[in-house]
Enzyme design. Structure first.
Site, PDB file in Angstrom:
ATOM      1  CG  ASP A 115     -63.257 -11.820  34.862  1.00 49.53           C
ATOM      2  OD1 ASP A 115     -64.191 -11.227  35.372  1.00 49.53           O
ATOM      3  OD2 ASP A 115     -63.004 -12.735  34.889  1.00 49.53           O
ATOM      4  N   GLY A 116     -62.494  -8.495  34.265  1.00 52.51           N
ATOM      5  CA  GLY A 116     -63.502  -7.638  34.826  1.00 52.51           C
ATOM      6  C   GLY A 116     -64.678  -7.855  35.455  1.00 52.51           C
ATOM      7  CG  ASP A 128     -61.868  -1.375  23.755  1.00 52.98           C
ATOM      8  OD1 ASP A 128     -62.358  -1.652  23.318  1.00 52.98           O
ATOM      9  OD2 ASP A 128     -60.445  -0.106  23.210  1.00 52.98           O
TER      10      ASP A 128
END
Length: 248
Positions: free
Chosen positions: A109-110, A128
């Site tokens: 998970d970013g 992005d």
């Protein structure tokens, strides 16, 4: 859950997520070329760091920027955080290089990854991450933007690809400026409905404004070709904000 979809023709291979919103596009005969204008605009950090040591990217997509950086910035270590294992499973389809000394693709998970405090500073962070509905909420919170700022080197740049639809865009920009201060620029790109946001400390922009043409001429030809019109838009934005610096 949005599953990635491939679209092929003789010239290109592209990726979408359950909608007509194009996520990535690769020329079959030129896989390292950045096809979509927003991906070229995200590379504007090269005007400040032409040979970055460490770059972090959230969102793998079809790997356009990975291919470009591995080809033209071979000494830069790039970490890519991608939440979807289905997207990572397509890396061979898109000729994304295997992990190695200068490339790490992490399934995570970013937002949670950015909150880690054990990461070394990055010269550039590129965001992005998209779903079929646009920017994931977890990648657009004030806490996430503050975490991005904390992971940057003092002269690092945060580059974010946003969808240009209102009112979400204005809300995202408001949060960014509150979290990151006045050093936030945004520009519409030539194709699609994207808005690329660039954020850095004010001294970073001031130094670039004072030395823009020198930095531009010193860039490798491939980077000049890649940045193209996006560099021109950034220079005009710097002229408006720092006219005295550019006239020195």
């Amino acid at each position: 859950m949005d599953f990635p979809r491939l679209h092929r023709n003789r010239q290109t291979l592209s990726l979408t997520f359950g909608s007509d919103l194009l996520q990535s596009c690769m020329k079959v005969d030129a896989p390292t070329e950045l096809v979509l204008e927003y991906t070229r605009a995200l590379m504007a950090f090269l005007l400040v760091h032409p040979q970055p040591a460490r770059v972090l990217m959230v969102g793998l997509g079809g790997g356009s920027i990975v291919r470009y950086m591995q080809a033209h910035l071979p000494d830069t270590h790039l970490t890519v955080v991608e939440i979807s294992p289905d997207v990572i499973d397509l890396r061979d389809e898109f000729d994304v290089p295997a992990d190695g000394p200068t490339l790490s693709v992490v399934c995570a998970d970013g937002a949670r990854y950015m909150a880690r405090t054990d990461l070394l500073p990055f010269d550039a962070i590129l965001i992005d991450g998209f779903t079929a509905e646009g920017q994931p909420p977890a990648l657009a919170t004030p806490a996430f933007y503050r975490a991005c700022r904390a992971r940057l080197a003092p002269d690092g740049l945060l580059m974010i690809n946003l969808h240009a639809a209102e009112p979400a865009l204005s809300e995202h920009l408001k949060r960014l400026r509150k979290a990151l201060g006045s050093g936030v620029f945004d520009q519409t790109v030539d194709d699609g409905d994207n808005q690329v946001v660039m954020a850095a400390a004010e001294p970073v922009w001031q130094a670039l404004a004072a030395d823009f043409q020198t930095r531009w001429t010193q860039l490798a030809e491939v980077h000049q070709s890649t940045l193209g019109s996006s560099a021109g838009r950034l220079e005009r934005a710097l002229v408006r904000r720092y006219p005295a610096r550019l006239s020195e």
